[in-house]
Design an enzyme around this catalytic site. Structure first.
Site, short mmCIF file in Angstrom:
data_model
loop_
_atom_site.label_atom_id
_atom_site.label_comp_id
_atom_site.label_asym_id
_atom_site.label_seq_id
_atom_site.Cartn_x
_atom_site.Cartn_y
_atom_site.Cartn_z
CD GLU A 91 -1.18 -0.57 3.65
OE1 GLU A 91 -2.29 -1.08 3.41
OE2 GLU A 91 -0.80 -0.28 4.78
CB CYS A 104 3.21 7.35 3.07
SG CYS A 104 3.79 6.32 4.39
CB CYS A 111 6.69 -4.86 8.95
SG CYS A 111 8.15 -4.17 9.77
CB CYS A 115 5.98 -1.80 16.21
SG CYS A 115 7.65 -1.45 15.62
CB CYS A 118 2.63 -1.28 13.73
SG CYS A 118 2.80 -1.31 11.95
CB CYS A 333 1.81 1.85 8.27
SG CYS A 333 2.42 1.18 9.80
S1 SF4 Z 1 5.85 0.52 12.93
FE1 SF4 Z 1 5.02 -1.24 11.79
S2 SF4 Z 1 5.91 -1.08 9.74
FE2 SF4 Z 1 7.13 0.24 11.08
S3 SF4 Z 1 8.82 -1.07 11.79
FE3 SF4 Z 1 7.20 -1.26 13.33
S4 SF4 Z 1 6.03 -3.07 12.69
FE4 SF4 Z 1 7.25 -2.43 10.93
#
Ligand code: SF4
Length: 341
Positions: A91, A104, A111, A115, A118, A333
């Protein structure tokens, strides 16, 4: 299968064209069509011979990403969901601000950094994107907007950790900054990291002059490790040291992103710790009340965000509270990709 045009460096394109057609200026013409006018296929390159257009379109694909979904929020955020050749989804988000656009970009499908706040982390990492897949996001957005020049800023803040994919991200940045490529000023390009310290050092060494953003989100290792597993490997002390060593030109600042989570990292005490860490770094802090994603987090109330900001400002640190825009289309995101899956 055709190759993604944008996976080829300018030197490689020169080689391909040299083999097909010896006419001077061919390379400049093709680059102009691809990067400035962003035509989606070679038939649009009207100053090339029909024979050359056909030969090029047999081997290279100028439009390798398929637009699967497009959503626009009332507050000027547009999100494009794109399918890659192997069916993976990525995306990219367009953010309108005072007549200009910021795009962006994603650098990985999914990923692996984990985190907890996220959505991109939810299914882990599928794979790295190639340089051509990163660059094709810019070409696709330019076509959607009707003109590459409507894009003013690029931020590597979409899905994925850019500094874990530097072998592809650096060549994509080189084309983004090249006057024969997308021709962005380095001041208009920002690479964001969750704190992958060796990547910050490598990006420093590349000397590209792009802006650096660091997703900080806590003032102490205990809290940061809880929400950002990368901190267990590279604790705050190492991260701040790498930030202090990042080369900055006059008036350039490092951006620290700080997602405010109700009751977790948003106290005055947290703000004091952040102020202590950032002392002496030319920087600004973006405070972002968290999105309500699938995790059990709530955004900090407005009064708390403002109080946090005040502690930073009183300590001489530039800090803004950014509104969480685009929430009705899942513009944080990973949200559109997660809901599509
Ligand atoms: S915020 Fe989301 S996309 Fe960014 S590094 Fe952490 S897990 Fe990955």
């Amino acid at each position: 299968m055709k190759e993604n045009f944008f996976d080829r460096s300018i030197d490689e394109l020169a080689g391909i064209l040299g083999d097909l057609d010896q006419t001077p200026y061919r390379l400049d013409q093709v680059l102009n069509w691809a990067y400035v006018r962003t035509v989606p296929d070679f038939s649009g390159m009207t100053n090339l011979s029909a024979d050359l257009r056909e030969k090029l379109s047999d081997i290279l694909d100028l439009d390798p990403l398929t637009l699967v979904d497009r959503k626009r929020s009332r507050d000027g955020i547009e999100k494009l969901l794109l399918s890659l050749g192997d069916g993976e989804l990525l995306e990219t988000v367009l953010i309108q601000e005072k007549g200009y656009m910021t795009q962006c970009l994603s650098t990985q499908a999914g990923c692996g950094m984990g985190c907890t706040f996220c959505e991109s982390a939810r299914d882990g990492l599928s794979r790295d994107l190639t340089r051509g897949e990163i660059l094709a996001q810019v070409a696709t957005a330019s076509r959607v907007l009707g003109n590459r020049r409507r894009l003013r800023n690029l931020v590597f803040m979409g899905m994925g950790e850019p500094l874990k994919n530097l072998d592809e991200v650096v060549p994509s940045l080189e084309i983004i900054l090249d006057s024969r490529g997308f021709d962005f000023s380095p001041r208009r390009v920002t690479v964001s990291t969750c704190g992958w310290v060796p990547g910050i050092k490598r990006l420093s060494d590349e000397g590209l002059g792009v802006n650096l953003a660091i997703s900080l989100n806590a003032g102490d290792d205990g809290t940061r490790s809880e929400i950002m597993p990368v901190n267990r490997k590279y604790p705050i002390k190492n991260l701040i040291k790498a930030a202090r060593e990042y080369p900055l030109s006059n008036r350039q600042r490092i951006t620290f992103e700080y997602v405010l989570i109700d009751g977790l990292n948003d106290s005055d005490d947290d703000a004091m710790k952040v102020a202590g860490l950032l002392k002496g770094i030319p920087c600004k802090v973006n405070l972002i009340p968290c999105n309500e994603t699938s995790a059990d987090y709530m955004p900090s109330p407005e009064a708390r965000s403002t109080a946090f900001q005040k502690v930073l400002l009183d300590s001489g640190i530039l800090a803004t509270v950014r509104s969480s825009r685009g929430s009705e289309i899942g513009a944080a995101c990973g949200q559109l990709r997660a809901s599509s899956k």
